[in-house]
Design an enzyme around this catalytic site. Structure first.
Site, short mmCIF file in Angstrom:
data_model
loop_
_atom_site.label_atom_id
_atom_site.label_comp_id
_atom_site.label_asym_id
_atom_site.label_seq_id
_atom_site.Cartn_x
_atom_site.Cartn_y
_atom_site.Cartn_z
N ASN A 132 -0.56 -4.58 3.16
CA ASN A 132 0.30 -4.53 3.77
C ASN A 132 1.41 -4.71 4.62
OD1 ASN A 132 1.97 -1.64 2.45
ND2 ASN A 132 1.14 -0.61 4.58
N ALA A 134 0.46 -1.10 0.14
CA ALA A 134 0.14 -0.21 0.10
C ALA A 134 0.53 0.84 -0.14
CB ALA A 134 -0.50 -0.21 1.08
N GLY A 135 1.95 1.36 -1.24
CA GLY A 135 2.61 2.82 -1.09
C GLY A 135 2.27 3.02 -2.22
N TYR A 136 2.79 4.05 -3.01
CA TYR A 136 2.15 4.72 -3.69
C TYR A 136 1.65 4.85 -5.16
CZ TYR A 136 5.22 8.39 -1.58
OH TYR A 136 5.27 9.61 -1.19
N ASP A 176 8.24 0.48 -7.81
CA ASP A 176 9.68 0.64 -8.10
C ASP A 176 10.14 -0.81 -8.00
OD1 ASP A 176 9.94 3.19 -7.90
OD2 ASP A 176 11.30 2.53 -5.63
N GLU A 234 18.78 15.43 -1.10
CA GLU A 234 17.36 16.17 -0.11
C GLU A 234 17.78 16.03 2.27
OE1 GLU A 234 13.48 14.26 -1.44
OE2 GLU A 234 13.09 16.36 -2.14
N VAL A 263 4.12 -10.23 3.75
CA VAL A 263 4.19 -11.22 1.93
C VAL A 263 5.44 -11.89 1.93
CG1 VAL A 263 4.05 -11.36 -0.78
CG2 VAL A 263 3.08 -9.27 0.28
#
Ligand SMILES: Cc1cc2nc3c(=O)[nH]c(=O)nc-3n(C[C@H](O)[C@H](O)[C@H](O)COP(=O)(O)OP(=O)(O)OC[C@H]3O[C@@H](n4cnc5c(N)ncnc54)[C@H](O)[C@@H]3O)c2cc1C
Length: 389
Positions: free
Chosen positions: A36, A10-12, A295, A167, A80
């Site tokens: 998730n 449940a990421g982006y 990703d 960053e 998972v």
């Protein structure tokens, strides 16, 4: 009968996919199950903030229960473990799920490029928990310096000067002076190094913005070591190809991503760094019932360059996968994945940023910083989380 759609991560990418599919499909079309390992969604693009203590971990997480609300999306909090594509099942820590359609959106793992000692003796910054570990370690370094007085305790090395490395360096440059006051440590004892193997920092960014970023960070005391790969890490030391050795208790590695092990172990076709190869509809090659997005996958642009691993592209992959799963259920024509690239904004600490938006619009400094903030708000609003925690 409703098709069982299992979304891993449940990421982006995964959260967007679940929300978009829920908008398109009725419960007669699809039963949506989102898995998730945490019960929160992490704003990974902001991890550098809690990593130095500029924000609290809760500031960059969103409760999945709050986002999902009463929507007919079943949330399963579990790990998972493996995917069996032949049996069409997923092994979780506590149970086994079967699926008609599977979406793998498990993000990425860190690439250490086989550099001796790097994995063992460096911090990574890919989750809120890892960011918290970095913050606690930094505080300990300052706290213990009063007793031990080793310079390496106040020397901080960030390996990799891509987006996330720069960053993080910006946050360190703004936050560490505050800690010198708190722990009564001389400012000039604190050293921040940014080490990069490539000939420039922030590859792919506009050269004018790169120059601005470099100068802004150098003015705040950051020392860049560009074109100098890390060749070995051992406790207390980082060795560079140039022969230089940096004595440090803190090496934070942001230098590369690779695909997730569950995808490799399941036997999906991957590129050398383990990211899944997918077709133009984001399906795993040769598997029309499995989508691999974010990703975890590898997609080439029409110019033949891989799309960078970004939150922006991951959400668009999530949206495309949702449309294509719905179209598959409804026997409709599938949509090609054609991302809209809106540019990128990299923060340089608490007050400045550089925004690579278009050849004609390249704001920098405070204006770019506000743009970065606005894009976070826009994202939170798009997942319905602006006022939810
Ligand atoms: C410090 C930093 C700064 C960044 N800044 C930017 C930026 O400014 N702009 C930008 O566009 N991109 C940025 N990125 C890149 C961006 O964060 C990623 O591209 C994006 O998070 C990828 O989304 P994803 O959904 O594929 O994976 P993730 O967002 O990583 O989501 C994966 C999800 O899967 C879950 N998961 C993983 N393994 C398991 C498992 N075994 N079992 C159950 N659940 C699991 C995770 O908990 C997570 O919720 C940055 C990255 C970092 C590290």
């Amino acid at each position: 009968m409703a098709k069982k759609v299992v979304i891993l991560g449940a990421g982006y990418a995964g959260l967007y996919c679940a929300l978009e599919l829920n908008k398109l499909a009725t419960s007669q079309d699809a039963e949506i199950i989102l898995v998730n390992k945490h019960d929160y969604h992490q704003l990974i693009t902001q991890l550098h903030e809690p990593a130095v203590g500029a924000k609290n971990p809760e500031d960059i997480t969103v409760s999945l229960n709050a986002v999902l609300g009463a929507k007919p999306i079943k949330f399963v909090k579990d790990i998972v473990v493996s995917i069996n594509k032949e049996a069409k099942t997923v092994e979780l820590g506590n149970t086994t799920l079967s699926y008609d359609y599977l979406v793998v959106a498990l993000g990425s793992e860190t690439e250490f490029f086989g550099i001796p000692g790097l994995k063992e003796y460096s911090f990574t910054m890919k989750s809120v928990n890892q960011a918290t570990r970095i913050r606690e370690h930094i505080e300990k370094c300052f706290e213990n310096y009063a007793k031990e007085k080793r310079d390496s305790m106040l020397t901080f090395v960030v390996g990799g000067a891509g987006f996330s490395g720069v960053e993080l360096v910006g946050e360190l440059a703004d936050k560490l002076p505050e800690l010198t006051a708190k722990y009564n440590v001389p400012k000039d004892k604190v050293k921040i190094y940014s080490v990069e193997a490539a000939p420039s920092i922030m590859p792919g960014f506009d050269p004018e913005l790169v120059e601005f970023a470099k100068k802004s960070l150098e003015d705040r005391g950051v020392k860049f070591s560009i074109g100098t790969p890390v060749v070995q890490v051992e406790p207390g030391k980082v060795h560079l190809k140039s022969g230089d050795v940096i004595e440090t208790d803190t090496m934070i590695w942001t230098g590369g991503v690779r695909g997730v092990q569950q995808v490799i172990d399941a036997g999906f076709e991957t590129e050398p760094r383990g990211r899944a190869k997918v077709d133009e509809h984001m399906r795993a090659l040769g598997h029309h019932d499995v989508w691999i997005i974010g990703d975890a996958c590898f997609v080439l642009s029409p110019e033949g360059r891989p799309y960078p691993p970004t939150g922006q592209i991951s959400t668009q992959m999530g949206e495309n996968a949702a449309v294509n799963i719905y179209s598959t259920i409804k026997h409709m024509k599938l949509e090609k994945f054609e991302p809209h690239l809106y540019g990128a904004v990299a923060s340089l600490g608490r007050k400045e940023a550089v925004a690579n938006l278009s050849p004609k619009f390249k704001p920098k400094g405070w204006v770019a910083y506000r743009i970065k903030d606005a894009s976070k708000m826009r994202y939170l609003s798009s997942i319905g989380a602006l006022f939810k925690k």
